[in-house]
Design a protein around this motif. Structure first.
Motif, PDB file in Angstrom:
ATOM      1  N   ALA A  89       0.825  -1.203   0.000  1.00  0.00           N
ATOM      2  CA  ALA A  89       0.000   0.000   0.000  1.00  0.00           C
ATOM      3  C   ALA A  89       0.862   1.257   0.000  1.00  0.00           C
ATOM      4  O   ALA A  89       0.591   2.228  -0.715  1.00  0.00           O
ATOM      5  CB  ALA A  89      -0.927  -0.012   1.213  1.00  0.00           C
ATOM      6  N   ILE A  90       1.957   1.227   0.775  1.00  0.00           N
ATOM      7  CA  ILE A  90       2.870   2.369   0.802  1.00  0.00           C
ATOM      8  C   ILE A  90       3.541   2.540  -0.555  1.00  0.00           C
ATOM      9  O   ILE A  90       3.636   3.647  -1.097  1.00  0.00           O
ATOM     10  CB  ILE A  90       3.922   2.174   1.916  1.00  0.00           C
ATOM     11  N   ALA A  91       4.015   1.415  -1.127  1.00  0.00           N
ATOM     12  CA  ALA A  91       4.708   1.469  -2.415  1.00  0.00           C
ATOM     13  C   ALA A  91       3.794   1.978  -3.518  1.00  0.00           C
ATOM     14  O   ALA A  91       4.234   2.663  -4.441  1.00  0.00           O
ATOM     15  CB  ALA A  91       5.249   0.089  -2.770  1.00  0.00           C
ATOM     16  N   PHE A  92       2.518   1.655  -3.426  1.00  0.00           N
ATOM     17  CA  PHE A  92       1.562   2.038  -4.463  1.00  0.00           C
ATOM     18  C   PHE A  92       1.487   3.556  -4.617  1.00  0.00           C
ATOM     19  O   PHE A  92       1.296   4.069  -5.721  1.00  0.00           O
ATOM     20  CB  PHE A  92       0.175   1.476  -4.119  1.00  0.00           C
ATOM     21  N   PHE A  93       1.670   4.277  -3.512  1.00  0.00           N
ATOM     22  CA  PHE A  93       1.544   5.732  -3.550  1.00  0.00           C
ATOM     23  C   PHE A  93       2.895   6.438  -3.655  1.00  0.00           C
ATOM     24  O   PHE A  93       2.952   7.664  -3.628  1.00  0.00           O
ATOM     25  CB  PHE A  93       0.797   6.222  -2.306  1.00  0.00           C
ATOM     26  N   ASP A  94       3.987   5.674  -3.770  1.00  0.00           N
ATOM     27  CA  ASP A  94       5.323   6.265  -3.878  1.00  0.00           C
ATOM     28  C   ASP A  94       5.767   6.226  -5.337  1.00  0.00           C
ATOM     29  O   ASP A  94       5.951   5.159  -5.921  1.00  0.00           O
ATOM     30  CB  ASP A  94       6.315   5.478  -3.008  1.00  0.00           C
ATOM     31  N   GLN A  95       5.966   7.390  -5.952  1.00  0.00           N
ATOM     32  CA  GLN A  95       6.323   7.465  -7.364  1.00  0.00           C
ATOM     33  C   GLN A  95       7.686   6.853  -7.664  1.00  0.00           C
ATOM     34  O   GLN A  95       7.977   6.520  -8.816  1.00  0.00           O
ATOM     35  CB  GLN A  95       6.329   8.923  -7.828  1.00  0.00           C
ATOM     36  N   LYS A  96       8.521   6.694  -6.652  1.00  0.00           N
ATOM     37  CA  LYS A  96       9.870   6.185  -6.864  1.00  0.00           C
ATOM     38  C   LYS A  96       9.977   4.673  -6.686  1.00  0.00           C
ATOM     39  O   LYS A  96      11.042   4.106  -6.825  1.00  0.00           O
ATOM     40  CB  LYS A  96      10.851   6.884  -5.930  1.00  0.00           C
ATOM     41  N   ILE A  97       8.862   4.033  -6.365  1.00  0.00           N
ATOM     42  CA  ILE A  97       8.846   2.583  -6.153  1.00  0.00           C
ATOM     43  C   ILE A  97       7.851   1.947  -7.111  1.00  0.00           C
ATOM     44  O   ILE A  97       6.749   2.468  -7.311  1.00  0.00           O
ATOM     45  CB  ILE A  97       8.476   2.235  -4.700  1.00  0.00           C
ATOM     46  N   ASP A  98       8.224   0.837  -7.701  1.00  0.00           N
ATOM     47  CA  ASP A  98       7.318   0.081  -8.566  1.00  0.00           C
ATOM     48  C   ASP A  98       7.044  -1.276  -7.948  1.00  0.00           C
ATOM     49  O   ASP A  98       7.935  -1.894  -7.351  1.00  0.00           O
ATOM     50  CB  ASP A  98       7.934  -0.128  -9.954  1.00  0.00           C
ATOM     51  N   LEU A  99       5.807  -1.738  -8.092  1.00  0.00           N
ATOM     52  CA  LEU A  99       5.447  -3.088  -7.686  1.00  0.00           C
ATOM     53  C   LEU A  99       5.529  -3.992  -8.911  1.00  0.00           C
ATOM     54  O   LEU A  99       4.910  -3.721  -9.936  1.00  0.00           O
ATOM     55  CB  LEU A  99       4.043  -3.118  -7.090  1.00  0.00           C
ATOM     56  N   ILE A 100       6.306  -5.076  -8.796  1.00  0.00           N
ATOM     57  CA  ILE A 100       6.534  -5.979  -9.918  1.00  0.00           C
ATOM     58  C   ILE A 100       6.087  -7.380  -9.526  1.00  0.00           C
ATOM     59  O   ILE A 100       6.423  -7.869  -8.439  1.00  0.00           O
ATOM     60  CB  ILE A 100       8.027  -6.009 -10.301  1.00  0.00           C
ATOM     61  N   GLU A 101       5.308  -8.008 -10.398  1.00  0.00           N
ATOM     62  CA  GLU A 101       4.843  -9.363 -10.106  1.00  0.00           C
ATOM     63  C   GLU A 101       6.016 -10.308  -9.933  1.00  0.00           C
ATOM     64  O   GLU A 101       6.967 -10.302 -10.712  1.00  0.00           O
ATOM     65  CB  GLU A 101       3.945  -9.870 -11.234  1.00  0.00           C
ATOM     66  N   ARG A 102       5.947 -11.126  -8.903  1.00  0.00           N
ATOM     67  CA  ARG A 102       7.020 -12.066  -8.615  1.00  0.00           C
ATOM     68  C   ARG A 102       7.279 -13.008  -9.791  1.00  0.00           C
ATOM     69  O   ARG A 102       8.430 -13.316 -10.109  1.00  0.00           O
ATOM     70  CB  ARG A 102       6.681 -12.882  -7.357  1.00  0.00           C
ATOM     71  N   GLU A 103       6.236 -13.447 -10.455  1.00  0.00           N
ATOM     72  CA  GLU A 103       6.372 -14.407 -11.539  1.00  0.00           C
ATOM     73  C   GLU A 103       7.231 -13.857 -12.678  1.00  0.00           C
ATOM     74  O   GLU A 103       7.932 -14.621 -13.347  1.00  0.00           O
ATOM     75  CB  GLU A 103       4.987 -14.800 -12.064  1.00  0.00           C
ATOM     76  N   SER A 104       7.204 -12.554 -12.875  1.00  0.00           N
ATOM     77  CA  SER A 104       7.995 -11.975 -13.966  1.00  0.00           C
ATOM     78  C   SER A 104       9.486 -11.980 -13.650  1.00  0.00           C
ATOM     79  O   SER A 104      10.316 -11.939 -14.559  1.00  0.00           O
ATOM     80  CB  SER A 104       7.534 -10.545 -14.253  1.00  0.00           C
ATOM     81  N   LEU A 105       9.831 -12.042 -12.361  1.00  0.00           N
ATOM     82  CA  LEU A 105      11.235 -12.063 -11.954  1.00  0.00           C
ATOM     83  C   LEU A 105      11.693 -13.448 -11.510  1.00  0.00           C
ATOM     84  O   LEU A 105      12.896 -13.739 -11.511  1.00  0.00           O
ATOM     85  CB  LEU A 105      11.464 -11.075 -10.802  1.00  0.00           C
ATOM     86  N   ARG A 106      10.765 -14.296 -11.127  1.00  0.00           N
ATOM     87  CA  ARG A 106      11.063 -15.661 -10.694  1.00  0.00           C
ATOM     88  C   ARG A 106      10.179 -16.627 -11.476  1.00  0.00           C
ATOM     89  O   ARG A 106       9.280 -17.264 -10.920  1.00  0.00           O
ATOM     90  CB  ARG A 106      10.808 -15.829  -9.191  1.00  0.00           C
ATOM     91  N   PRO A 107      10.391 -16.751 -12.790  1.00  0.00           N
ATOM     92  CA  PRO A 107       9.487 -17.557 -13.623  1.00  0.00           C
ATOM     93  C   PRO A 107       9.536 -19.030 -13.257  1.00  0.00           C
ATOM     94  O   PRO A 107      10.554 -19.565 -12.818  1.00  0.00           O
ATOM     95  CB  PRO A 107      10.031 -17.323 -15.045  1.00  0.00           C
ATOM     96  N   GLY A 108       8.399 -19.698 -13.460  1.00  0.00           N
ATOM     97  CA  GLY A 108       8.337 -21.137 -13.260  1.00  0.00           C
ATOM     98  C   GLY A 108       8.600 -21.586 -11.842  1.00  0.00           C
ATOM     99  O   GLY A 108       9.105 -22.684 -11.621  1.00  0.00           O
ATOM    100  N   GLY A 109       8.264 -20.741 -10.873  1.00  0.00           N
ATOM    101  CA  GLY A 109       8.473 -21.125  -9.484  1.00  0.00           C
ATOM    102  C   GLY A 109       9.933 -21.106  -9.062  1.00  0.00           C
ATOM    103  O   GLY A 109      10.305 -21.757  -8.070  1.00  0.00           O
ATOM    104  N   GLU A 110      10.762 -20.379  -9.768  1.00  0.00           N
ATOM    105  CA  GLU A 110      12.181 -20.288  -9.430  1.00  0.00           C
ATOM    106  C   GLU A 110      12.353 -19.760  -8.008  1.00  0.00           C
ATOM    107  O   GLU A 110      11.708 -18.805  -7.589  1.00  0.00           O
ATOM    108  CB  GLU A 110      12.871 -19.350 -10.418  1.00  0.00           C
ATOM    109  N   THR A 111      13.256 -20.369  -7.249  1.00  0.00           N
ATOM    110  CA  THR A 111      13.516 -19.926  -5.883  1.00  0.00           C
ATOM    111  C   THR A 111      14.441 -18.713  -5.888  1.00  0.00           C
ATOM    112  O   THR A 111      15.097 -18.413  -6.892  1.00  0.00           O
ATOM    113  CB  THR A 111      14.153 -21.037  -5.047  1.00  0.00           C
ATOM    114  N   ASP A 112      14.505 -18.032  -4.748  1.00  0.00           N
ATOM    115  CA  ASP A 112      15.393 -16.877  -4.647  1.00  0.00           C
ATOM    116  C   ASP A 112      16.851 -17.287  -4.870  1.00  0.00           C
ATOM    117  O   ASP A 112      17.620 -16.558  -5.492  1.00  0.00           O
ATOM    118  CB  ASP A 112      15.240 -16.216  -3.276  1.00  0.00           C
ATOM    119  N   GLU A 113      17.247 -18.450  -4.357  1.00  0.00           N
ATOM    120  CA  GLU A 113      18.621 -18.913  -4.524  1.00  0.00           C
ATOM    121  C   GLU A 113      18.913 -19.238  -5.979  1.00  0.00           C
ATOM    122  O   GLU A 113      20.004 -18.925  -6.487  1.00  0.00           O
ATOM    123  CB  GLU A 113      18.871 -20.135  -3.645  1.00  0.00           C
TER     124      GLU A 113
END
Length: 346
Positions: A89-113
């Protein structure tokens, strides 16, 4: 005689019902508020990350002349943090922060490691290309080449039992090997199964080897060693824990600035981001808005961005000067002479 006390005000039933409703709503919200911290969303908050002078990351052997610039070439990063409901909610109203879907950065259930390792591999490849492109731009690619370093040997290749990761190939079929292109040239008329003689430097000692050539899966009639490899130069880049390919351009410029007499930055703080390819082209990256915010916060005088990111860069909430470039030669030309394709004073 009956009456109402002066300290009490009569409320009709409907008003009393509304008051009770408001109280219950307040109570429910008070109980639910802490849960907002516990509800993780499938998003990352992308914000401005740390910046570093790319020149400081370049390590050059002592016997080479080095010219340290007075200015800076800033590497830009993006900080990614998983978010809960409250943080989103905070990020939504901050012009300097973007919310990015996890799937677009971690495709196919990729783990953080898994994502971390993938990004580190991309960074390693980017650094190899940055060194080669910088030396090519300076006309030093062949002069400073030391041989071909084996990165990985294919398990199905005959060379698997002879070569090891980290071997430095310096000779093949009695011909000197300085670059990857030398190996391609030597093997041009060879066929799969042909035996080759190779000299490598292993543990600082020359070692003679022989093995059969592997079949190129994309062209079965053509021979290959069966390795992934890169040309070795007396230059390294310490990228710390940074991952991804987006520092390719700024590392390339840092090497050029160190090895060339004169100063690309002219004492300025120059920030930049963009991938680098072997042909010197600069490719688009993610998080351009956040990187521009980071550049401005770090005091950059100008930011070099890929041409394909220029429109998005123009929408960033910053006032720093933005210059769009398409190739490393274009970036160098701008820094030397102020010439580039698109310049925008924000």
């Amino acid at each position: 005689m009956t009456g109402l006390s002066a300290t009490h005000r009569y409320l009709p039933p409907s008003a009393r019902a509304r008051r009770r409703s408001l109280w219950w709503t307040a109570i429910v919200l008070a109980l639910l508020a802490p849960m907002a911290w516990l509800i993780n969303l499938p998003y990352f908050a992308a914000s401005a990350g740390p910046t570093d002078d790319a020149v400081d990351a370049v390590i050059i052997e002592e016997d080479l002349a080095v010219f340290h610039p007075e200015g800076e070439l800033l590497l830009l990063t993006v900080s990614l943090q998983p978010v809960n409901l409250y943080e989103a909610a905070i990020a939504f109203f901050d012009q300097k922060i973007d919310l990015i879907e996890r799937e677009s950065l971690r495709p196919g259930g990729e783990t953080d490691e898994e994502a971390r390792r993938r990004n580190l591999r991309a960074m390693d490849r980017s650094k190899d290309i940055a060194i080669a492109v910088a030396l090519s731009e300076l006309g030093l690619e062949e002069t400073l080449a030391e041989g071909v370093e084996v990165v990985r040997v294919f398990g199905e290749a005959p060379a698997f039992d002879a070569l090891s990761d980290g071997d430095l190939v310096v000779e093949m079929e009695s011909q000197p090997v300085r670059t990857v292109e030398d190996i391609r040239r030597i093997l041009e008329n060879r066929r799969p199964g042909d035996e080759v003689q190779v000299t490598v430097i292993r543990n600082a000692e020359p070692t003679d080897l022989s093995f059969a050539l592997h079949e190129n899966p994309e062209a079965p009639e053509r021979a290959m060693v069966g390795i992934t490899a890169s040309t070795a130069y007396p230059i390294e880049i310490d990228s710390a824990n940074y991952g991804g390919p987006s520092a390719g351009m700024i590392y390339t410029l840092a090497i050029i600035d160190l090895l060339e007499q004169g100063e690309l930055t002219d004492g300025r703080v120059v920030a930049g981001t963009g991938t680098i390819s072997m042909d010197g082209s600069i490719g688009a990256i993610g998080g351009i808005r956040q990187k521009l915010v980071a550049a401005e916060a770090a005091g950059a005088d100008v930011v070099l961005v890929p041409r394909d990111n220029y429109d998005e860069a123009g929408a960033a909430p910053v006032e720093v000067e933005i210059v769009a470039v398409e190739t490393i030669s274009e970036a160098v030309s701008y820094l030397r002479e102020g010439n580039a394709g698109i310049i925008e004073g924000q």
